[in-house]
Design a protein around this motif. Structure first.
Motif, PDB file in Angstrom:
ATOM      1  N   TRP A 136       0.140  -5.634   0.676  1.00 41.50           N
ATOM      2  CA  TRP A 136      -0.120  -4.857  -0.540  1.00 41.50           C
ATOM      3  C   TRP A 136       1.157  -4.343  -1.199  1.00 41.50           C
ATOM      4  O   TRP A 136       1.222  -4.319  -2.446  1.00 41.50           O
ATOM      5  N   PRO A 137       2.190  -3.947  -0.441  1.00 46.65           N
ATOM      6  CA  PRO A 137       3.459  -3.628  -1.110  1.00 46.65           C
ATOM      7  C   PRO A 137       4.029  -4.806  -1.900  1.00 46.65           C
ATOM      8  O   PRO A 137       4.608  -4.623  -2.974  1.00 46.65           O
ATOM      9  N   LEU A 138       3.842  -6.025  -1.398  1.00 44.32           N
ATOM     10  CA  LEU A 138       4.323  -7.202  -2.129  1.00 44.32           C
ATOM     11  C   LEU A 138       3.478  -7.445  -3.380  1.00 44.32           C
ATOM     12  O   LEU A 138       4.006  -7.869  -4.412  1.00 44.32           O
ATOM     13  N   TYR A 139       2.174  -7.179  -3.298  1.00 41.27           N
ATOM     14  CA  TYR A 139       1.322  -7.274  -4.490  1.00 41.27           C
ATOM     15  C   TYR A 139       1.811  -6.301  -5.557  1.00 41.27           C
ATOM     16  O   TYR A 139       1.890  -6.646  -6.747  1.00 41.27           O
ATOM     17  N   ARG A 140       2.125  -5.066  -5.145  1.00 36.57           N
ATOM     18  CA  ARG A 140       2.568  -4.057  -6.110  1.00 36.57           C
ATOM     19  C   ARG A 140       3.906  -4.434  -6.747  1.00 36.57           C
ATOM     20  O   ARG A 140       4.105  -4.266  -7.949  1.00 36.57           O
ATOM     21  N   LYS A 141       4.814  -4.942  -5.953  1.00 34.64           N
ATOM     22  CA  LYS A 141       6.168  -5.213  -6.447  1.00 34.64           C
ATOM     23  C   LYS A 141       6.248  -6.488  -7.262  1.00 34.64           C
ATOM     24  O   LYS A 141       6.970  -6.556  -8.264  1.00 34.64           O
ATOM     25  N   TYR A 142       5.509  -7.532  -6.864  1.00 38.81           N
ATOM     26  CA  TYR A 142       5.652  -8.852  -7.496  1.00 38.81           C
ATOM     27  C   TYR A 142       4.444  -9.266  -8.331  1.00 38.81           C
ATOM     28  O   TYR A 142       4.425 -10.383  -8.849  1.00 38.81           O
ATOM     29  N   ALA A 148       5.865 -13.557  -4.088  1.00 37.57           N
ATOM     30  CA  ALA A 148       6.845 -13.173  -3.070  1.00 37.57           C
ATOM     31  C   ALA A 148       6.935 -14.233  -1.977  1.00 37.57           C
ATOM     32  O   ALA A 148       8.033 -14.570  -1.509  1.00 37.57           O
ATOM     33  N   THR A 158      15.655 -11.411   1.555  1.00 38.59           N
ATOM     34  CA  THR A 158      15.608 -10.630   0.322  1.00 38.59           C
ATOM     35  C   THR A 158      14.246  -9.975   0.111  1.00 38.59           C
ATOM     36  O   THR A 158      14.152  -8.864  -0.419  1.00 38.59           O
ATOM     37  N   ILE A 159      13.190 -10.647   0.530  1.00 42.26           N
ATOM     38  CA  ILE A 159      11.831 -10.134   0.324  1.00 42.26           C
ATOM     39  C   ILE A 159      11.400  -9.201   1.457  1.00 42.26           C
ATOM     40  O   ILE A 159      10.852  -8.119   1.206  1.00 42.26           O
ATOM     41  N   LEU A 163      11.295  -4.005   3.063  1.00 37.93           N
ATOM     42  CA  LEU A 163       9.988  -3.395   3.267  1.00 37.93           C
ATOM     43  C   LEU A 163      10.050  -2.337   4.371  1.00 37.93           C
ATOM     44  O   LEU A 163      10.474  -2.620   5.492  1.00 37.93           O
ATOM     45  N   TYR A 165       8.046   1.634   5.834  1.00 34.89           N
ATOM     46  CA  TYR A 165       6.914   2.565   5.735  1.00 34.89           C
ATOM     47  C   TYR A 165       7.318   3.878   6.402  1.00 34.89           C
ATOM     48  O   TYR A 165       8.264   3.939   7.191  1.00 34.89           O
TER      49      TYR A 165
END
Length: 342
Positions: A136-142, A148, A158-159, A163, A165
């Protein structure tokens, strides 16, 4: 699922419910008196309902012609009751544009979900925990985790490395302390990279064009060979061009590339070079099928066609040595020595 194993059931997105006026992918489970009960595939199969009045803008003659158990398709969200968990859906209000966008999003999400689920299973971590820390953090960012994941194929650090928490702990003095921890352990990172590269490394496309080429001049066979070499010379390291004789006067040009537009442009360039060379010797080239992507099935059919023609030629040559073949202007092209067979 085995007892004591990780929980592998989880929605694809951070939101527990879809938004109103959003197109979602569903599967029809049951058709009742009032409508159809369906599962929302992107939201861990929570239940929704499509009333018969929302199936079509036209008069319904047969419900089975509009909706069937097991069918997967996009529909529009009309109402969401988060307290009771009721979701009302409509098939008749979803537009062609909505359908296209929903299908594209779902196909990407399904691939991401499959990778995440496999990683959760192999690393013995609950799938939702993996989504909370990584997906979900990748959904928000990309915008979509799929974007991603595409970068992870070539540049995972890089990806994944940024990350993190937060966890709250009580310190020795009794005060609450917030710690920032890396979200991706070495084990999870290794599993993610392996799965993503295995599932998402792009496969080269095969581009093919079919042409007919003739030259009735003296030494016409040699002129055709020269034209074929010109075609192959138009290729590049990224887009090598090959040309094969199927049966006089039919030839196929092929290339393999990750870039469809580049492959088509390269084959068009090869056809132009081949045409200029053969016409210089008063020959003729006709494009039977313009450059296009072909599948493994197309390749198999071409191989079968070439094998059948080869057998027919062998049988004909065994029956008689006719000199009339000299009049075709083609003769027996030594394609193998010219480098045109794989």
């Amino acid at each position: 699922m085995a007892s004591g194993g990780p929980n592998l059931e989880c929605r694809m997105y951070e939101a527990k419910y879809p938004e109103v006026d959003m197109a979602v992918m569903i599967q029809v489970n049951n058709i009742a008196d009032m409508g159809a009960y369906v599962s929302l595939l992107e939201y861990n199969n929570i239940e929704g309902m499509i009333l018969f009045s929302e199936l079509s803008r036209r008069r319904i003659r047969s419900v089975n012609s509009l909706i069937r158990v097991g069918r997967i398709e996009p529909v529009m969200v009309l109402r969401v009751d988060r307290d009771k968990g009721y979701i009302d859906l409509s098939k008749r209000r979803v537009s062609e544009e909505d359908i296209a966008r929903c299908e594209e999003r779902y196909n990407k999400s399904k691939l991401v979900h499959s990778i995440m689920r496999h990683v959760a299973e192999t690393t013995n971590i609950d799938l939702e925990e993996l989504y909370i820390h990584i997906g979900w953090p990748l959904y928000r960012k990309y915008g979509h985790a799929f974007e991603a994941f595409k970068v992870i194929v070539t540049d995972p650090d890089t990806i994944l490395d940024p990350l993190t928490y937060e966890v709250k702990e009580t310190g020795p003095d009794g005060q609450e302390v917030t710690k920032v921890l890396p979200a991706v352990t070495p084990e999870i990172k290794d599993a993610l990279i392996k799965n993503i590269r295995r599932r998402m490394t792009p496969q080269p496309l095969k581009i093919r064009a079919d042409i007919e080429m003739k030259c009735f001049q003296f030494d016409g066979v040699l002129h055709i060979k020269d034209a074929m070499r010109k075609a192959e010379a138009a290729g590049t390291n990224d887009c090598p061009v090959k040309i094969k004789l199927v049966a006089p006067p039919l030839y196929v040009l092929t290339t393999q590339t990750l870039d469809k537009e580049q492959g088509i442009a390269t084959l068009n360039k090869a056809i132009v070079a081949c045409t200029e060379e053969i016409e210089r010797h008063k020959g003729k080239l006709v494009v039977k099928d313009a450059p296009r992507t072909v599948s493994e099935i197309d390749d198999k059919l071409l191989r079968e066609q070439m094998d059948n023609l080869s057998k027919m030629n062998e049988e004909a040559n065994g029956d008689s040595d006719s000199e009339e073949e000299e009049d075709t202007g083609m003769g027996d092209v030594d394609v193998e020595n010219a480098g045109f067979h794989e």
